[in-house]
Design a protein around this motif. Structure first.
Motif, PDB file in Angstrom:
ATOM      1  N   LEU A 268       0.812  -1.219   0.000  1.00 19.99           N
ATOM      2  CA  LEU A 268       0.000   0.000   0.000  1.00 19.99           C
ATOM      3  C   LEU A 268       0.847   1.271   0.000  1.00 19.99           C
ATOM      4  CD1 LEU A 268      -2.832  -1.095   2.471  1.00 19.99           C
ATOM      5  CD2 LEU A 268      -3.070  -0.700   0.010  1.00 19.99           C
ATOM      6  N   GLY A 269       2.158   1.117  -0.058  1.00 17.00           N
ATOM      7  CA  GLY A 269       3.022   2.276  -0.258  1.00 17.00           C
ATOM      8  C   GLY A 269       3.738   2.803   0.959  1.00 17.00           C
ATOM      9  N   ALA A 270       3.753   2.061   2.062  1.00 12.25           N
ATOM     10  CA  ALA A 270       4.463   2.520   3.258  1.00 12.25           C
ATOM     11  C   ALA A 270       5.942   2.731   2.936  1.00 12.25           C
ATOM     12  CB  ALA A 270       4.312   1.509   4.386  1.00 12.25           C
ATOM     13  N   SER A 271       6.509   3.786   3.496  1.00 11.28           N
ATOM     14  CA  SER A 271       7.921   4.073   3.241  1.00 11.28           C
ATOM     15  C   SER A 271       8.833   3.169   4.060  1.00 11.28           C
ATOM     16  CB  SER A 271       8.225   5.534   3.546  1.00 11.28           C
ATOM     17  OG  SER A 271       7.943   5.836   4.907  1.00 11.28           O
ATOM     18  N   SER A 272       8.370   2.751   5.242  1.00  8.63           N
ATOM     19  CA  SER A 272       9.128   1.809   6.050  1.00  8.63           C
ATOM     20  C   SER A 272       8.163   0.985   6.888  1.00  8.63           C
ATOM     21  CB  SER A 272      10.129   2.534   6.962  1.00  8.63           C
ATOM     22  OG  SER A 272       9.462   3.245   7.991  1.00  8.63           O
ATOM     23  N   VAL A 273       8.536  -0.272   7.118  1.00  6.22           N
ATOM     24  CA  VAL A 273       7.705  -1.185   7.894  1.00  6.22           C
ATOM     25  C   VAL A 273       8.600  -1.907   8.892  1.00  6.22           C
ATOM     26  CG1 VAL A 273       6.114  -3.133   7.844  1.00  6.22           C
ATOM     27  CG2 VAL A 273       6.187  -1.546   5.905  1.00  6.22           C
ATOM     28  N   GLU A 274       8.228  -1.862  10.163  1.00  2.79           N
ATOM     29  CA  GLU A 274       8.922  -2.621  11.196  1.00  2.79           C
ATOM     30  C   GLU A 274       7.964  -3.674  11.737  1.00  2.79           C
ATOM     31  OE1 GLU A 274      10.971  -0.376  14.171  1.00  2.79           O
ATOM     32  OE2 GLU A 274      11.486   1.227  12.756  1.00  2.79           O
ATOM     33  N   ALA A 275       8.486  -4.870  11.993  1.00  2.00           N
ATOM     34  CA  ALA A 275       7.637  -5.979  12.432  1.00  2.00           C
ATOM     35  C   ALA A 275       8.396  -6.832  13.436  1.00  2.00           C
ATOM     36  CB  ALA A 275       7.214  -6.820  11.231  1.00  2.00           C
ATOM     37  N   PHE A 276       7.655  -7.456  14.358  1.00  2.00           N
ATOM     38  CA  PHE A 276       8.275  -8.355  15.326  1.00  2.00           C
ATOM     39  C   PHE A 276       7.237  -9.321  15.863  1.00  2.00           C
ATOM     40  CE2 PHE A 276       6.928  -4.540  17.537  1.00  2.00           C
ATOM     41  CZ  PHE A 276       6.231  -5.029  18.633  1.00  2.00           C
ATOM     42  N   ASP A 277       7.722 -10.416  16.465  1.00  2.00           N
ATOM     43  CA  ASP A 277       6.854 -11.425  17.055  1.00  2.00           C
ATOM     44  C   ASP A 277       7.606 -12.092  18.198  1.00  2.00           C
ATOM     45  OD1 ASP A 277       4.107 -12.944  15.945  1.00  2.00           O
ATOM     46  OD2 ASP A 277       5.341 -14.185  17.262  1.00  2.00           O
ATOM     47  N   ILE A 278       6.852 -12.660  19.150  1.00  2.00           N
ATOM     48  CA  ILE A 278       7.482 -13.287  20.309  1.00  2.00           C
ATOM     49  C   ILE A 278       7.936 -14.713  20.025  1.00  2.00           C
ATOM     50  CG2 ILE A 278       6.175 -11.883  21.938  1.00  2.00           C
ATOM     51  CD1 ILE A 278       4.405 -14.370  22.474  1.00  2.00           C
ATOM     52  N   ASP A 279       7.531 -15.288  18.893  1.00  2.00           N
ATOM     53  CA  ASP A 279       7.821 -16.684  18.572  1.00  2.00           C
ATOM     54  C   ASP A 279       8.919 -16.738  17.525  1.00  2.00           C
ATOM     55  OD1 ASP A 279       7.559 -19.271  17.086  1.00  2.00           O
ATOM     56  OD2 ASP A 279       5.987 -19.628  18.561  1.00  2.00           O
ATOM     57  N   ASP A 280      10.042 -17.401  17.833  1.00  2.00           N
ATOM     58  CA  ASP A 280      11.152 -17.432  16.887  1.00  2.00           C
ATOM     59  C   ASP A 280      10.798 -18.174  15.609  1.00  2.00           C
ATOM     60  OD1 ASP A 280      11.075 -19.918  18.101  1.00  2.00           O
ATOM     61  OD2 ASP A 280      13.185 -19.954  18.663  1.00  2.00           O
ATOM     62  N   TRP A 281       9.874 -19.161  15.722  1.00  2.00           N
ATOM     63  CA  TRP A 281       9.438 -19.870  14.515  1.00  2.00           C
ATOM     64  C   TRP A 281       8.687 -18.919  13.593  1.00  2.00           C
ATOM     65  CZ3 TRP A 281       5.989 -21.263  11.008  1.00  2.00           C
ATOM     66  CH2 TRP A 281       6.241 -22.437  10.274  1.00  2.00           C
ATOM     67  N   CYS A 282       7.819 -18.068  14.165  1.00  2.00           N
ATOM     68  CA  CYS A 282       7.077 -17.088  13.359  1.00  2.00           C
ATOM     69  C   CYS A 282       8.030 -16.096  12.710  1.00  2.00           C
ATOM     70  CB  CYS A 282       6.061 -16.346  14.223  1.00  2.00           C
ATOM     71  SG  CYS A 282       4.643 -17.335  14.728  1.00  2.00           S
ATOM     72  N   VAL A 283       9.064 -15.691  13.435  1.00  2.00           N
ATOM     73  CA  VAL A 283      10.045 -14.767  12.876  1.00  2.00           C
ATOM     74  C   VAL A 283      10.721 -15.378  11.655  1.00  2.00           C
ATOM     75  CG1 VAL A 283      12.241 -13.583  13.321  1.00  2.00           C
ATOM     76  CG2 VAL A 283      10.426 -13.548  15.051  1.00  2.00           C
TER      77      VAL A 283
END
Length: 276
Positions: A160-175
């Motif tokens: 959708l055009g975001a200039s930057s996206v940061e993401a995280f999760d508590i599960d290392d498998w999901c990461v």
């Protein structure tokens, strides 16, 4: 190595809850079925006492019944291909796995090889978050995806055009899985491991996405408010329609006002805006 297989029948609204609970005790793969979920764990990782405790916790409320078996030499790619159907969110986005045929008539396309059933778009919470994202201007915006799972919402923000996206999760498998999906969708950011307090994102964000659960959202709401820019948008899901009032009661004193709400299968999603 052999996998233990548990075919769990349950009420639809408890599928994601059971997946979350079982993923914390050694289960590493799930398939959603018409009647519930199939859950898989390596025999060496399985703890009977922990499993019995989870099942007992939800047995009555979720109407849980189960069948146990052994599944040697699982071909997970074949299992996903048999059980994972693509979905469309209106004409906004087509969510598919890499083995599905592209559908160019949609505005956007996301490729998700889920492996576990977090955030494939099939669950009502993820579906509604994607729909709400389509209503928000992401162009040139800084976006934070809290509890990113497969990374599907972060990918949507990128499209959708975001200039930057940061993401995280508590599960290392999901990461690990999320970063694989970022690569599939040409998103250069890397998903981090940890809670929002551990990751400690810096600066201000135009949009914050949080599809988690009620208790976590209530606990972290003040942090979201602090990280959100003035006039920024907070998109929430992962809770039932009867929980909306509690979320609003928590958000209002923090300067977060309700802009929009929707519900699907008794799961709710909100857009809140930060005001002065």
């Amino acid at each position: 190595m052999d996998y233990l297989e548990f075919k769990i029948k349950c009420l639809d609204e408890f599928r994601e809850i059971l997946i979350a609970e079982l993923s914390m005790i050694g289960f590493d793969s799930f398939l959603e079925t018409e009647e519930g979920i199939d859950a898989y764990a390596l025999r060496s990782d399985f703890d009977q006492a922990e499993f019995d405790e989870v099942i007992a916790k939800y047995k009555d409320e979720a109407q849980v019944t189960l069948e146990e078996g052994i599944l040697p030499k699982v071909n997970w790619n074949a299992e996903w291909e048999k059980n994972y159907d693509p979905i469309a969110v209106d004409d906004l986005v087509y969510v598919r796995a890499s083995f599905h045929t592209p559908q160019p008539q949609y505005k956007h396309e996301i490729i998700i090889n889920p492996k576990m059933s977090f955030g494939t778009g099939h669950h009502a919470t993820t579906f509604q978050m994607l729909r709400h994202q389509g209503q928000i201007d992401h162009q040139g915006k800084r976006v934070l995806d809290v509890g990113s799972g497969t990374g599907i919402l972060a990918v949507m923000a990128h499209l959708l055009g975001a200039s930057s996206v940061e993401a995280f999760d508590i599960d290392d498998w999901c990461v690990e899985n999320g970063n694989e999906n970022f690569d599939l969708n040409v998103l250069e950011t890397r998903m981090k491991l940890g809670t929002i307090r551990e990751v400690n994102p810096s600066g201000e964000f135009d949009i914050i996405l949080a599809n988690i659960n009620k208790n976590v959202l209530l606990d972290e709401m003040e942090i979201y408010a602090q990280l959100l820019k003035e006039d920024g948008d907070l998109l929430l899901s992962g809770f039932y329609t009867e929980d909306i009032e509690d979320l609003q009661t928590c958000a209002k004193p923090l300067g977060l006002d309700l802009v929009s709400s929707q519900s699907k299968d008794n799961w709710a999603a909100l857009i809140l805006k930060k005001t002065s």
